[in-house]
Scaffold this motif. Structure first.
Motif, PDB file in Angstrom:
ATOM      1  N   ILE A 211       8.732   9.303  -0.294  1.00 38.04           N
ATOM      2  CA  ILE A 211       7.593   9.404  -1.209  1.00 38.04           C
ATOM      3  C   ILE A 211       6.503  10.312  -0.649  1.00 38.04           C
ATOM      4  N   LYS A 212       6.382  10.349   0.667  1.00 41.10           N
ATOM      5  CA  LYS A 212       5.403  11.267   1.268  1.00 41.10           C
ATOM      6  C   LYS A 212       5.704  12.717   0.890  1.00 41.10           C
ATOM      7  N   LEU A 213       6.987  13.036   0.725  1.00 38.39           N
ATOM      8  CA  LEU A 213       7.367  14.407   0.357  1.00 38.39           C
ATOM      9  C   LEU A 213       6.858  14.789  -1.029  1.00 38.39           C
ATOM     10  N   TYR A 214       6.567  13.778  -1.855  1.00 39.04           N
ATOM     11  CA  TYR A 214       6.058  14.035  -3.205  1.00 39.04           C
ATOM     12  C   TYR A 214       4.554  14.314  -3.215  1.00 39.04           C
ATOM     13  N   ASN A 215       3.927  14.182  -2.042  1.00 38.65           N
ATOM     14  CA  ASN A 215       2.480  14.442  -1.925  1.00 38.65           C
ATOM     15  C   ASN A 215       1.636  13.515  -2.801  1.00 38.65           C
ATOM     16  N   VAL A 216       1.986  12.228  -2.802  1.00 37.94           N
ATOM     17  CA  VAL A 216       1.131  11.253  -3.489  1.00 37.94           C
ATOM     18  C   VAL A 216      -0.218  11.181  -2.766  1.00 37.94           C
ATOM     19  N   ASP A 217      -1.215  10.631  -3.462  1.00 38.19           N
ATOM     20  CA  ASP A 217      -2.565  10.569  -2.891  1.00 38.19           C
ATOM     21  C   ASP A 217      -2.765   9.377  -1.969  1.00 38.19           C
ATOM     22  N   GLY A 218      -1.992   8.310  -2.215  1.00 43.38           N
ATOM     23  CA  GLY A 218      -2.129   7.137  -1.370  1.00 43.38           C
ATOM     24  C   GLY A 218      -0.920   6.239  -1.490  1.00 43.38           C
ATOM     25  N   ILE A 219      -0.646   5.494  -0.429  1.00 46.53           N
ATOM     26  CA  ILE A 219       0.447   4.525  -0.419  1.00 46.53           C
ATOM     27  C   ILE A 219      -0.119   3.167  -0.019  1.00 46.53           C
ATOM     28  N   ILE A 220       0.274   2.141  -0.782  1.00 47.01           N
ATOM     29  CA  ILE A 220      -0.127   0.760  -0.504  1.00 47.01           C
ATOM     30  C   ILE A 220       1.042   0.070   0.185  1.00 47.01           C
ATOM     31  N   SER A 221       0.784  -0.535   1.352  1.00 47.54           N
ATOM     32  CA  SER A 221       1.869  -1.111   2.139  1.00 47.54           C
ATOM     33  C   SER A 221       1.432  -2.398   2.834  1.00 47.54           C
ATOM     34  N   ASP A 222       2.420  -3.315   3.014  1.00 43.45           N
ATOM     35  CA  ASP A 222       2.181  -4.497   3.842  1.00 43.45           C
ATOM     36  C   ASP A 222       2.092  -4.123   5.318  1.00 43.45           C
ATOM     37  N   TYR A 223       2.646  -2.948   5.649  1.00 42.59           N
ATOM     38  CA  TYR A 223       2.677  -2.444   7.036  1.00 42.59           C
ATOM     39  C   TYR A 223       1.914  -1.119   7.096  1.00 42.59           C
ATOM     40  N   PRO A 224       0.590  -1.145   7.006  1.00 39.49           N
ATOM     41  CA  PRO A 224      -0.148   0.121   6.942  1.00 39.49           C
ATOM     42  C   PRO A 224       0.063   1.024   8.152  1.00 39.49           C
ATOM     43  N   GLU A 225       0.458   0.418   9.271  1.00 41.94           N
ATOM     44  CA  GLU A 225       0.685   1.241  10.470  1.00 41.94           C
ATOM     45  C   GLU A 225       1.904   2.149  10.292  1.00 41.94           C
ATOM     46  N   ARG A 226       2.774   1.856   9.348  1.00 44.22           N
ATOM     47  CA  ARG A 226       3.964   2.694   9.119  1.00 44.22           C
ATOM     48  C   ARG A 226       3.648   3.947   8.300  1.00 44.22           C
ATOM     49  N   LEU A 227       2.439   4.012   7.759  1.00 45.45           N
ATOM     50  CA  LEU A 227       2.084   5.145   6.912  1.00 45.45           C
ATOM     51  C   LEU A 227       1.559   6.310   7.739  1.00 45.45           C
TER      52      LEU A 227
END
Length: 227
Positions: A211-227
Motif C-alpha cells: 500500500i505504501k507503493l500507492y502513495n496513500v496519505d496515511g496508514i492506520i495500524s495497531d502496530y504503528p512502529e511497522r509503518l
C-alpha cells in the motif's frame, strides 16, 4: 507529503485499545496521528470506546449511551484501565500529533462539533489538528451542516466510489477506505480530486509495503512502529 503514521485506537497491539496507556504508547512509538472512537454517554460526555456496549472491553455490561459517566468510569478495562473521555485523551496527546475522531455512536456530530469549537476557539488548536471520520451517513451529514470547518473523513469497508460520492456531498477532506479496496489507480484519482487517502487497519508488513507503493496519505495500524 510524507506518509502519516496513525495509531489505531492508540497502539492497540501493545496496550488495551482506546485507553490512555494505549495513546501514550502510540506517542512513544512516534506516531503522526492517533485514531479513536467516540460515543455520547447518558450524561452527555464524549467517551472513548469502540463498541456500542461495554461488554467486550470492560468488566461490566450495558449500552454505552444508557450509562452515566460515573458508571462508565467505575468500570475497568483489562483489570486496571479506565474508560476515558475525549478531554482525558487530549490531556495526554495535546498537540503532539493529529487526532482522528471516529463518530461511532449515534448523535455524536453535535457534541463533537461543540468539543472542536472549544478547542479551536479557547485552547489554541486548529481544525487541521483533527479529522472527524464516520461510516454513518447521518452523522457525516449533520457535521457537514453544523460545522463546515471540520475536516471530515469518509470511512468505508465496501466501496471507494461510495466514499468518494459522500466526500463530494459532504465536502469532506479525506476518504478512509479499508486497505483491501485500494488500487494505485483509485488512490491517485481520489488525490487528484483533492482528497487525502487514509487507509485502515494495516498490520502485516507485506500489506503495508504494497500500500505504501500507492502513495496513500496515511496508514492506520495497531502496530504503528511497522509503518
Amino acid at each position: 507529503m510524507p506518509l502519516l503514521k496513525i495509531g489505531h485506537r492508540g497502539a492497540k497491539a501493545h496496550a488495551p485499545e482506546n485507553t490512555l496507556a494505549s495513546f501514550q504508547k502510540a506517542l512513544d512509538l512516534g506516531v503522526d496521528g492517533i485514531e479513536l472512537d467516540v460515543h455520547v454517554c447518558a450524561t452527555g460526555e464524549l467517551v472513548v470506546i469502540h463498541d456500542f456496549t461495554v461488554d467486550r472491553t470492560t468488566n461490566g455490561s450495558g449500552e454505552v449511551h444508557k450509562m452515566t459517566l460515573a458508571e462508565l468510569k467505575a468500570l475497568k478495562v483489562e483489570g486496571e484501565h479506565a474508560i476515558s473521555t475525549l478531554d482525558d485523551v487530549m490531556e495526554v496527546v495535546g498537540k503532539k500529533c493529529m487526532v482522528n475522531i471516529e463518530m461511532k455512536g449515534r448523535h455524536t456530530a453535535g457534541p463533537v462539533s461543540v468539543f472542536l469549537k472549544e478547542y479551536v476557539k479557547e485552547r489554541g488548536y486548529t481544525y487541521e489538528d483533527f479529522i472527524v471520520s464516520s461510516f454513518q451517513r447521518e452523522e457525516l451529514q449533520v457535521m457537514s451542516e453544523i460545522n463546515p470547518d471540520v475536516h471530515l473523513g469518509i470511512l468505508t469497508q465496501a466501496s471507494v466510489t461510495q466514499a468518494w460520492q459522500w466526500a463530494q456531498e459532504f465536502r469532506a477532506a479525506a476518504i478512509h477506505p479499508h486497505f483491501s479496496l485500494l488500487t494505485e489507480s483509485n488512490v491517485h484519482k481520489a488525490q487528484q480530486a483533492g482528497y487525502k487517502v487514509y487507509t485502515w487497519t494495516m498490520n502485516e508488513p507485506e500489506d503495508i509495503a504494497r500500500i505504501k507503493l500507492y502513495n496513500v496519505d496515511g496508514i492506520i495500524s495497531d502496530y504503528p512502529e511497522r509503518l
